[in-house]
Design a protein around this motif. Structure first.
Motif, PDB file in Angstrom:
ATOM      1  N   GLU A 148       0.816  -1.220   0.000  1.00  0.00           N
ATOM      2  CA  GLU A 148       0.000   0.000   0.000  1.00  0.00           C
ATOM      3  C   GLU A 148       0.848   1.267   0.000  1.00  0.00           C
ATOM      4  OE1 GLU A 148      -3.268   0.336   2.606  1.00  0.00           O
ATOM      5  OE2 GLU A 148      -3.939  -1.738   2.355  1.00  0.00           O
ATOM      6  N   ASP A 149       1.954   1.259   0.752  1.00  0.00           N
ATOM      7  CA  ASP A 149       2.741   2.484   0.858  1.00  0.00           C
ATOM      8  C   ASP A 149       3.540   2.794  -0.403  1.00  0.00           C
ATOM      9  OD1 ASP A 149       4.325   0.205   1.420  1.00  0.00           O
ATOM     10  OD2 ASP A 149       5.810   1.425   2.457  1.00  0.00           O
ATOM     11  N   LEU A 150       3.610   1.847  -1.339  1.00  0.00           N
ATOM     12  CA  LEU A 150       4.386   2.063  -2.562  1.00  0.00           C
ATOM     13  C   LEU A 150       3.506   2.086  -3.815  1.00  0.00           C
ATOM     14  CD1 LEU A 150       7.476  -0.250  -1.912  1.00  0.00           C
ATOM     15  CD2 LEU A 150       7.341   2.238  -1.654  1.00  0.00           C
ATOM     16  N   ARG A 151       2.199   1.985  -3.636  1.00  0.00           N
ATOM     17  CA  ARG A 151       1.329   1.857  -4.811  1.00  0.00           C
ATOM     18  C   ARG A 151       1.390   3.072  -5.730  1.00  0.00           C
ATOM     19  NH1 ARG A 151      -4.018  -1.341  -2.382  1.00  0.00           N
ATOM     20  NH2 ARG A 151      -2.830  -3.246  -1.840  1.00  0.00           N
ATOM     21  N   GLY A 152       1.473   4.241  -5.172  1.00  0.00           N
ATOM     22  CA  GLY A 152       1.562   5.437  -6.004  1.00  0.00           C
ATOM     23  C   GLY A 152       2.797   5.409  -6.888  1.00  0.00           C
ATOM     24  N   GLU A 153       3.931   5.035  -6.299  1.00  0.00           N
ATOM     25  CA  GLU A 153       5.181   4.991  -7.055  1.00  0.00           C
ATOM     26  C   GLU A 153       5.157   3.859  -8.075  1.00  0.00           C
ATOM     27  OE1 GLU A 153      10.028   5.022  -6.246  1.00  0.00           O
ATOM     28  OE2 GLU A 153       8.625   4.884  -4.563  1.00  0.00           O
ATOM     29  N   GLN A 201      19.709   1.097  -8.022  1.00  0.00           N
ATOM     30  CA  GLN A 201      18.837   0.311  -7.140  1.00  0.00           C
ATOM     31  C   GLN A 201      18.524  -1.016  -7.820  1.00  0.00           C
ATOM     32  OE1 GLN A 201      15.864   3.603  -7.307  1.00  0.00           O
ATOM     33  NE2 GLN A 201      14.360   1.979  -7.733  1.00  0.00           N
ATOM     34  N   ARG A 202      18.357  -2.040  -6.986  1.00  0.00           N
ATOM     35  CA  ARG A 202      18.227  -3.384  -7.542  1.00  0.00           C
ATOM     36  C   ARG A 202      16.879  -3.598  -8.214  1.00  0.00           C
ATOM     37  NH1 ARG A 202      19.685  -9.033  -4.338  1.00  0.00           N
ATOM     38  NH2 ARG A 202      19.442 -10.426  -6.145  1.00  0.00           N
ATOM     39  N   TYR A 203      15.830  -3.036  -7.664  1.00  0.00           N
ATOM     40  CA  TYR A 203      14.482  -3.208  -8.201  1.00  0.00           C
ATOM     41  C   TYR A 203      13.872  -1.857  -8.525  1.00  0.00           C
ATOM     42  CZ  TYR A 203      15.419  -7.780  -6.243  1.00  0.00           C
ATOM     43  OH  TYR A 203      16.017  -8.991  -5.953  1.00  0.00           O
ATOM     44  N   LEU A 204      12.789  -1.862  -9.260  1.00  0.00           N
ATOM     45  CA  LEU A 204      12.234  -0.609  -9.761  1.00  0.00           C
ATOM     46  C   LEU A 204      11.659   0.279  -8.669  1.00  0.00           C
ATOM     47  CD1 LEU A 204      10.543  -1.747 -13.097  1.00  0.00           C
ATOM     48  CD2 LEU A 204      12.399  -0.092 -12.848  1.00  0.00           C
ATOM     49  N   VAL A 205      11.036  -0.332  -7.658  1.00  0.00           N
ATOM     50  CA  VAL A 205      10.410   0.443  -6.580  1.00  0.00           C
ATOM     51  C   VAL A 205      10.749  -0.212  -5.245  1.00  0.00           C
ATOM     52  CG1 VAL A 205       8.258   1.329  -5.616  1.00  0.00           C
ATOM     53  CG2 VAL A 205       8.514   1.151  -8.096  1.00  0.00           C
ATOM     54  N   GLY A 206      11.318   0.558  -4.329  1.00  0.00           N
ATOM     55  CA  GLY A 206      11.680  -0.015  -3.037  1.00  0.00           C
ATOM     56  C   GLY A 206      12.833  -0.988  -3.173  1.00  0.00           C
ATOM     57  N   ASP A 207      12.991  -1.839  -2.158  1.00  0.00           N
ATOM     58  CA  ASP A 207      14.127  -2.770  -2.177  1.00  0.00           C
ATOM     59  C   ASP A 207      13.686  -4.218  -2.355  1.00  0.00           C
ATOM     60  OD1 ASP A 207      13.013  -3.271   0.300  1.00  0.00           O
ATOM     61  OD2 ASP A 207      14.916  -3.234   1.397  1.00  0.00           O
ATOM     62  N   THR A 208      12.455  -4.419  -2.821  1.00  0.00           N
ATOM     63  CA  THR A 208      11.955  -5.773  -3.072  1.00  0.00           C
ATOM     64  C   THR A 208      11.289  -5.833  -4.445  1.00  0.00           C
ATOM     65  OG1 THR A 208       9.762  -5.345  -2.124  1.00  0.00           O
ATOM     66  CG2 THR A 208      11.485  -6.075  -0.600  1.00  0.00           C
TER      67      THR A 208
END
Length: 325
Positions: A148-153, A201-208
């Motif tokens: 939920e906290d990354l859905r916008g990005e 960064q390894r992934y497109l959004v966040g670290d997972t």
């Protein structure tokens, strides 16, 4: 611009939800996910189903790599019929619900097994609903692909990713020189922007791993085998773009990604079906794709592929794909 390829995004919007508000509640064993290994849009659903461990509750029918104007066919199955739905063509499930259905018969699609009717082929929503509405049936350790906290990005970067997903088709199916060159430029501008983002960064959004990575991977992994030559997307191969090359290697070697990829079927689909682009129907013997198994070095960027979760187990025996080498 004249000659531009326009994708029809008019899909069956019915949703399968926990509360069944559209008339189709989540029920283990009730539905069948129909895919084709060749299709990058279907590949998203296959990956998400694997990562979330939904195999025991959502069966999967696999259409063959080629189709005609009518529909995808179950020509890989004994007798040419899906063993669960009992149909020869996916079109039959669409017509069972919409007798006058005149739009495209696309994968992925989810079919209601008791009625034999298609529920949805809305590929962007299907994976989101597998993550949210089917949560009760996720495996222990399943990752959160749409936090939920990354859905916008995720949604914002999704627009850039779609420029790549759809851009290869706009480049390959352009009907004029100007439309091709415009699509070609836009495609590689989007790839360059993604490369810049992934350099640090390894992934497109966040670290997972998130939905964003699931969306990008199917296009990147098909790029050198199909889009570079067949669709004339030939400024560079992915193997010639180091950041995207290593990112693709990283995901390919991650359980749930590379183990969904069937290169012989991918190549057969594009080179045999698109006779307007490849009149001979000859499927090229190359390229050598073993580069995908080389070290990727992306670990240095940190990241936790499955967040606080765990990798999925091996795919069911009936869903295994050939080894790359």
């Amino acid at each position: 611009m004249a000659g531009e390829y326009e994708r029809d995004m008019n899909y069956v919007k019915t949703r399968i939800t926990a509360d069944g508000r559209d008339g189709y509640p989540v029920e283990p064993g009730r539905y069948r996910l129909v895919v084709a290994r060749a299709c990058p849009w279907a590949n998203r659903a296959v990956i998400v189903r694997r990562l979330l461990g939904l195999e025991p509750v959502l069966s999967m029918g696999i259409a063959g790599p080629t189709h005609d104007q009518r529909s995808w066919r179950f020509d890989l199955d004994p007798g040419g019929r899906d063993p669960v739905l009992g149909i020869e063509r996916l079109q039959e499930a669409f017509l069972a619900r919409f007798p006058d259905y005149a739009k495209g018969i696309t994968v992925p699609a989810i079919v209601d097994i008791p009625s034999g009717q298609v529920v949805t082929n809305d590929f962007p929503q299907i994976t989101l609903d597998l993550s949210s509405e089917w949560r009760e049936h996720h495996r222990p350790g399943a990752p959160d692909l749409y936090p939920e906290d990354l859905r916008g990005e995720i949604d914002e970067i999704g627009d850039l990713v779609f420029r790549v997903n759809n851009g290869v088709y706009k480049t390959g199916f352009a009907r004029t020189q100007g439309a091709h060159e415009k699509a070609f430029t836009d495609l590689f501008e989007a790839l360059d922007q993604l490369s810049d983002r992934l350099a640090g960064q390894r992934y497109l959004v966040g670290d997972t791993i998130t939905e964003a990575d699931v969306h990008l991977f199917p296009t990147l992994v098909r790029f050198d085998a199909v889009y570079h030559g067949h669709f004339k997307c030939n400024r560079h191969k992915i193997t010639e773009m180091p950041v995207l090359r290593d990112y693709t290697r990283d995901l390919f070697q991650t359980p749930g990604f590379g183990d969904t990829i069937h290169f012989p079927q991918i190549k057969e689909h594009y080179y045999v079906v698109h006779r307007n682009l490849n009149p001979s129907g000859i499927v090229p013997a190359g390229p050598d794709l073993s580069d995908l198994l080389h070290p990727h070095g992306r670990d240095r960027l940190g990241g936790r592929p499955f967040g606080n979760g765990t990798p999925p187990g091996p795919p069911p025996e009936s869903e295994r794909v050939p080894d790359l080498v």
